[in-house]
Design a protein around this motif. Structure first.
Motif, short mmCIF file in Angstrom:
data_model
loop_
_atom_site.label_atom_id
_atom_site.label_comp_id
_atom_site.label_asym_id
_atom_site.label_seq_id
_atom_site.Cartn_x
_atom_site.Cartn_y
_atom_site.Cartn_z
N MET A 75 0.84 -1.19 0.00
CA MET A 75 0.00 0.00 0.00
C MET A 75 0.88 1.25 0.00
SD MET A 75 -2.94 -0.93 2.80
CE MET A 75 -3.53 -2.60 2.96
N ARG A 76 0.25 2.39 -0.27
CA ARG A 76 0.98 3.66 -0.23
C ARG A 76 1.54 3.88 1.17
NH1 ARG A 76 -1.53 8.99 -0.09
NH2 ARG A 76 -3.49 7.88 -0.32
N TYR A 77 0.73 3.62 2.18
CA TYR A 77 1.17 3.58 3.57
C TYR A 77 0.04 2.96 4.39
CZ TYR A 77 -1.27 8.17 3.65
OH TYR A 77 -2.17 9.20 3.50
N GLY A 78 0.25 2.86 5.69
CA GLY A 78 -0.74 2.23 6.54
C GLY A 78 -1.76 3.22 7.06
N MET A 79 -2.08 3.11 8.37
CA MET A 79 -3.06 4.01 8.95
C MET A 79 -2.56 5.45 8.91
SD MET A 79 -6.12 3.47 10.28
CE MET A 79 -6.08 1.82 10.97
N ASN A 80 -1.24 5.62 9.09
CA ASN A 80 -0.59 6.93 9.04
C ASN A 80 0.60 6.85 8.09
OD1 ASN A 80 -2.08 8.38 11.30
ND2 ASN A 80 -1.36 6.56 12.39
N PRO A 81 1.05 7.99 7.56
CA PRO A 81 2.14 7.96 6.58
C PRO A 81 3.43 7.34 7.09
CG PRO A 81 1.00 10.06 6.49
CD PRO A 81 0.45 9.34 7.68
N HIS A 82 3.65 7.33 8.42
CA HIS A 82 4.91 6.75 8.93
C HIS A 82 4.80 5.24 9.12
CE1 HIS A 82 2.54 7.67 12.60
NE2 HIS A 82 3.11 6.59 13.10
N GLN A 83 3.64 4.64 8.77
CA GLN A 83 3.46 3.20 8.90
C GLN A 83 3.39 2.56 7.52
OE1 GLN A 83 -0.13 4.03 11.55
NE2 GLN A 83 0.55 2.07 12.42
N SER A 84 4.19 1.52 7.33
CA SER A 84 4.09 0.76 6.08
C SER A 84 2.99 -0.28 6.22
CB SER A 84 5.42 0.08 5.75
OG SER A 84 5.77 -0.84 6.78
N ALA A 85 2.46 -0.74 5.08
CA ALA A 85 1.35 -1.70 5.11
C ALA A 85 1.29 -2.45 3.79
CB ALA A 85 0.02 -0.98 5.37
N SER A 86 0.71 -3.64 3.84
CA SER A 86 0.51 -4.41 2.62
C SER A 86 -0.66 -5.36 2.83
CB SER A 86 1.77 -5.22 2.26
OG SER A 86 2.10 -6.11 3.31
N VAL A 87 -1.29 -5.76 1.73
CA VAL A 87 -2.33 -6.78 1.78
C VAL A 87 -1.63 -8.13 1.76
CG1 VAL A 87 -4.31 -7.78 0.59
CG2 VAL A 87 -3.99 -5.31 0.58
N VAL A 88 -1.83 -8.94 2.82
CA VAL A 88 -1.08 -10.19 2.94
C VAL A 88 -1.93 -11.41 2.63
CG1 VAL A 88 0.54 -9.20 4.59
CG2 VAL A 88 -1.53 -10.34 5.42
N ALA A 89 -3.25 -11.23 2.53
CA ALA A 89 -4.12 -12.36 2.22
C ALA A 89 -5.45 -11.82 1.72
CB ALA A 89 -4.34 -13.25 3.45
N GLY A 90 -6.16 -12.65 0.99
CA GLY A 90 -7.51 -12.27 0.56
C GLY A 90 -7.53 -11.68 -0.83
N HIS A 91 -8.73 -11.69 -1.39
CA HIS A 91 -8.95 -11.21 -2.75
C HIS A 91 -9.67 -9.86 -2.67
CE1 HIS A 91 -10.02 -11.07 -6.94
NE2 HIS A 91 -11.31 -11.11 -6.68
N GLY A 92 -8.91 -8.78 -2.81
CA GLY A 92 -9.48 -7.45 -2.69
C GLY A 92 -9.96 -6.92 -4.03
N PRO A 93 -10.47 -5.69 -4.05
CA PRO A 93 -10.91 -5.07 -5.29
C PRO A 93 -9.74 -4.81 -6.23
CG PRO A 93 -10.90 -3.46 -3.53
CD PRO A 93 -10.62 -4.77 -2.89
N ARG A 94 -10.01 -4.78 -7.52
CA ARG A 94 -8.96 -4.51 -8.50
C ARG A 94 -8.64 -3.02 -8.50
NH1 ARG A 94 -8.48 -3.77 -14.45
NH2 ARG A 94 -10.75 -3.52 -14.59
N VAL A 95 -7.37 -2.69 -8.37
CA VAL A 95 -6.93 -1.29 -8.39
C VAL A 95 -6.73 -0.89 -9.86
CG1 VAL A 95 -5.21 0.39 -7.64
CG2 VAL A 95 -5.83 -1.54 -6.14
#
Length: 377
Positions: free
Chosen positions: A1-21
């Motif tokens: 992802m661009r970032y997590g809950m806040n810009p100083h947090q990194s984040a990624s989708v680790v499981a599941g079938h999400g919407p197509r970006v």
């Protein structure tokens, strides 16, 4: 992802079938807003058979509505003319008009594919993302040019069924529960004696509180929310906050508010913000000085006059209130009555539900108990 809950947090989708970006780069909040909003509009559409739209901010709806007639005030405010009653555009205009100040920079969810008219409207308002089950030819190009090419476009799989269970991790603790999947239409008693329009409002209201952070209350009229309160620590504050928003929505429809003089160079959102401040009678001393400079001394006198406000608010009626939890005391009913509520739909089951029902009857309010709590955290 661009970032997590806040810009100083990194984040990624680790499981599941999400919407197509399709366009843009989502953050964690973008995903949370989009997925919760999508669930709301899907349920509202499924329960009522009408296109639905939601305007989401911080994982709760600022507004939600079904397709229907766009009233004269909303048509003027959003410069849309009379949108077609069954068009998905009408649903979003009505949803955004519930609380236009809160909808600034929202995530938009639609239960039907985006058509060209809706894409053109979204391009012209301040919003950050859209999620929908499809996009008609030409619409992605219109939307992708928004925000310097950064506008987030998500395409949901209309056939996807969420898993039966869901998990959440908090400080290393993983919690699993059954997904809340009871159809709202099955818990609204068919023998409650509700007229069709009221039943539709109740179904929309139940879908709204199911996907609004608890405690929550929704006030719905003519297939559109006019006041939503989210995340309050007690029930009566939910009712009071939703009622205050509903009264502001109604006061925006008074000629005094609608016909504030035009201020040179003022854009649509700024004018809407001034109308909300005027209707809600909530200006700071500095804002009041600015207001008088922009709109004149007569407008300030109207702002300070309580008589016309009380008379106008007293004409608000036909509102349906839904609550995600039971109403614990009769004061909830008294505040609801002051906001034009004629039907209350709540789980029931409080030690004082009898008192609540008696208060509703005394105010001429229909009281419906579903037996289903709809907390969402």
């Amino acid at each position: 992802m661009r970032y997590g809950m806040n810009p100083h947090q990194s984040a990624s989708v680790v499981a599941g079938h999400g919407p197509r970006v399709i366009n843009g780069e989502p953050s964690m909040i973008n995903y949370l807003d989009a997925l919760n909003a999508l669930a709301l509009v899907r349920e509202a559409d499924r329960a009522t058979g009408r296109p639905a739209a939601a305007s989401f901010k911080h994982v709760s709806p600022a507004g939600a509505a079904l397709a229907g007639a766009v009233d004269a005030t909303a048509a003027r405010s959003w410069r849309v003319g009379q949108a077609e009653d069954e068009a998905v555009l009408s649903a979003y205009v009505r949803a955004r008009d519930a609380d236009p100040r809160s909808s600034f920079g929202d995530a938009v969810a639609l239960s039907r594919p985006v058509d060209l008219a809706t894409a053109e409207f979204l391009r012209a308002v301040i919003c950050d993302a859209v999620i929908a089950p499809g996009f008609e030819p030409g619409t992605v190009g219109v939307l992708a040019s928004k925000r310097g090419g950064r506008f987030l476009i998500l395409e949901a799989d209309p056939g996807r069924v969420p898993p039966a269970t869901e998990r959440r991790d908090v400080l290393g603790v993983t919690i699993e529960q059954d997904r809340d999947a009871v159809p709202v239409a099955t818990v609204l008693p068919g023998d409650a004696g509700l007229e069709e329009t009221t039943r539709t409002d109740a179904l929309l209201g139940l879908a709204i509180v199911r996907y609004t952070q608890s405690n929550s209350v929704a006030l719905v009229r003519d297939g559109a929310a006019i006041g939503i309160a989210a995340g309050q620590q007690n029930r009566v504050d939910c009712v009071r906050l939703a009622g205050a928003k509903a009264r502001t929505w109604w006061l925006r429809r008074h000629p005094f508010t609608e016909h504030l003089p035009d201020a040179e160079g003022m854009g649509r959102q700024d004018r809407l913000n001034w109308q909300v401040r005027f209707a809600g009678q909530e200006m700071t001393p500095a804002q009041l000085r600015d207001f008088e400079f922009l709109f004149g001394t007569e407008a300030r006198s109207r702002y300070e006059d309580a008589a016309w406000r009380g008379e106008w608010v007293a004409t608000l009626s036909g509102v349906t209130m839904t609550s995600d939890g039971y109403l614990p005391f009769r004061d909830n009913v008294e505040h609801a009555a002051a906001a034009g509520v004629s039907t209350i739909v709540e789980p029931g089951g409080s030690a004082r539900t009898g008192e609540v029902a008696d208060s509703a009857a005394a105010h001429g309010i229909a009281h419906v108990q579903t037996g289903l709590r709809l907390f969402h955290h």
